[in-house]
Design a protein around this motif. Structure first.
Motif, short mmCIF file in Angstrom:
data_model
loop_
_atom_site.label_atom_id
_atom_site.label_comp_id
_atom_site.label_asym_id
_atom_site.label_seq_id
_atom_site.Cartn_x
_atom_site.Cartn_y
_atom_site.Cartn_z
N SER A 14 -4.03 2.37 9.44
CA SER A 14 -3.86 3.32 8.33
C SER A 14 -4.40 4.70 8.68
CB SER A 14 -4.56 2.78 7.07
OG SER A 14 -5.94 2.56 7.31
N SER A 15 -5.54 4.75 9.38
CA SER A 15 -6.12 6.05 9.72
C SER A 15 -5.30 6.77 10.78
CB SER A 15 -7.56 5.86 10.22
OG SER A 15 -8.39 5.40 9.18
N THR A 17 -2.13 6.29 11.43
CA THR A 17 -0.85 6.66 10.82
C THR A 17 -1.01 7.90 9.94
OG1 THR A 17 -0.01 4.39 10.88
CG2 THR A 17 0.98 5.88 9.28
N GLU A 282 0.97 -5.67 9.24
CA GLU A 282 0.43 -4.98 8.07
C GLU A 282 1.48 -4.22 7.28
OE1 GLU A 282 -2.55 -4.18 11.51
OE2 GLU A 282 -0.41 -4.62 11.26
N THR A 283 2.64 -3.95 7.89
CA THR A 283 3.61 -3.07 7.23
C THR A 283 4.84 -3.81 6.71
OG1 THR A 283 4.64 -2.56 9.37
CG2 THR A 283 2.90 -1.08 8.59
N TYR A 292 4.45 6.12 12.37
CA TYR A 292 3.32 5.19 12.39
C TYR A 292 2.60 5.33 13.73
CZ TYR A 292 5.38 2.66 8.42
OH TYR A 292 5.88 2.32 7.19
#
Length: 330
Positions: A14-15, A17, A282-283, A292
């Motif tokens: 997440s970070s 991306t 995760e996606t 991403y």
């Protein structure tokens, strides 16, 4: 220790991306025009419905939810697998062994700086590819998930492509009349759908013949003179109710020499970009983002593998409105 880096939140999916999506975006010409409407989808397939040559995306529904109301038999449904565009690089342990941020003893900052530099390079490659796909889209083509050359939307949906011979190589050609023919062709193809105007991107050869044609030269020279007063380069000008612009495309997807492409601008949903989710655990089933980024440790702890990816589908939803222009008289 370097092996602890992946445990730091700054290096999570997440970070990373979020970081890669915050990097400055350097759009190509078509991307800069803002004619492509961008949206994320939560599948890797876009289902598109065609009726009378008009394409529209079918909304994705939750399982068990009612579907869209069925139409008449002349409607045709096609699926588009979204292309997958991964970029990979390696950050070796040796390359960050003695790296730290300037004025800081924090090694994580130093490694993050290296990672950001690599991500920026890979993102630029993805931006170039996105522009290439959009050059294909304004020509009625699209890239498939299987790779290779761009496929034809005209063929896929069984609609015809309109070609207009402008006759730039003939000095007596009434170019304004040809402009009217182009405007009429776009208007007919749009079938009453509102739009703001017509734009033409021209290959170098087509543009050179256009601006030197006796019926056009004076208008172009006046445009150049006004632009020079403002300190601008002039590769765009208006003539006959159409905006003409010199643009060959990218080195991989070009406007053929001696040709140009006319298309309407300002029409809602005419050109669309749909971003599918990345192929990570995760996606799955999440709404796709433009880009991403993810890191993983190399075997034997020798560094990290970095991947930056995008999953964009770029299409024109009304390919009949894409008019092919030829500089010759026939």
């Amino acid at each position: 220790m370097l092996t602890d880096i992946l445990n730091n939140d700054a290096f999570s999916l997440s970070s990373l991306t979020a970081s890669v999506n915050k990097l400055p975006f350097k759009p190509g010409k078509l991307s800069a025009m803002g004619i492509f409407e961008e949206q994320g989808i939560n599948t890797t397939t876009a289902i598109v419905e065609s009726e009378n040559g008009v394409l529209s995306l079918i909304d994705v529904a939750q399982r068990g939810a009612p579907g869209q109301v069925g139409g008449r038999s002349e409607r045709q449904v096609e699926s588009f697998m979204v292309p997958h565009l991964p970029q990979n690089d390696t950050v070796l342990a040796d390359s960050v062994q003695n790296v730290r941020a300037f004025g800081s003893e924090d090694r994580l900052q130093g490694v993050m700086e290296v990672v950001n530099q690599r991500m920026a390079t890979m993102r630029r490659a993805l931006e170039y590819t996105l522009e290439s796909h959009r050059v294909a889209a304004v020509q009625g083509k699209y890239f498939t998930a299987s790779g290779g050359a761009a496929a034809s939307l005209f063929t896929k949906f069984g609609v015809s492509e309109t070609t207009i011979a402008v006759g730039l190589t003939v000095e007596t050609t009434e170019i304004r009349a040809k402009c009217n023919a182009i405007l009429d062709a776009v208007e007919d193809a749009m079938g009453g759908m509102p739009y703001d105007g017509v734009h033409v991107i021209c290959s170098k050869g087509f543009f050179d013949n256009l601006i030197t044609h006796p019926k056009v030269a004076e208008t172009y020279l006046n445009s150049v003179a006004n632009a020079e007063l403002r300190g601008e380069m002039r590769t765009t000008f208006e003539f006959g109710g159409i905006v003409w612009e010199r643009y060959n495309g990218t080195s991989d997807v070009k406007i053929a020499d001696g040709e140009a492409r006319a298309f309407p601008v300002g029409a809602d949903g005419l050109f669309i970009t749909r971003f599918a989710p990345a192929d990570y655990n995760e996606t799955v089933n999440t709404v796709g983002l433009p880009v991403y980024a993810k890191m993983d440790e190399l075997k034997f702890g020798k560094g990290f593998e970095l991947e930056v990816q995008s999953n964009p589908l770029n299409i024109c939803t009304r390919p009949e409105a894409l008019i092919k222009l030829k500089r010759t008289a026939s």
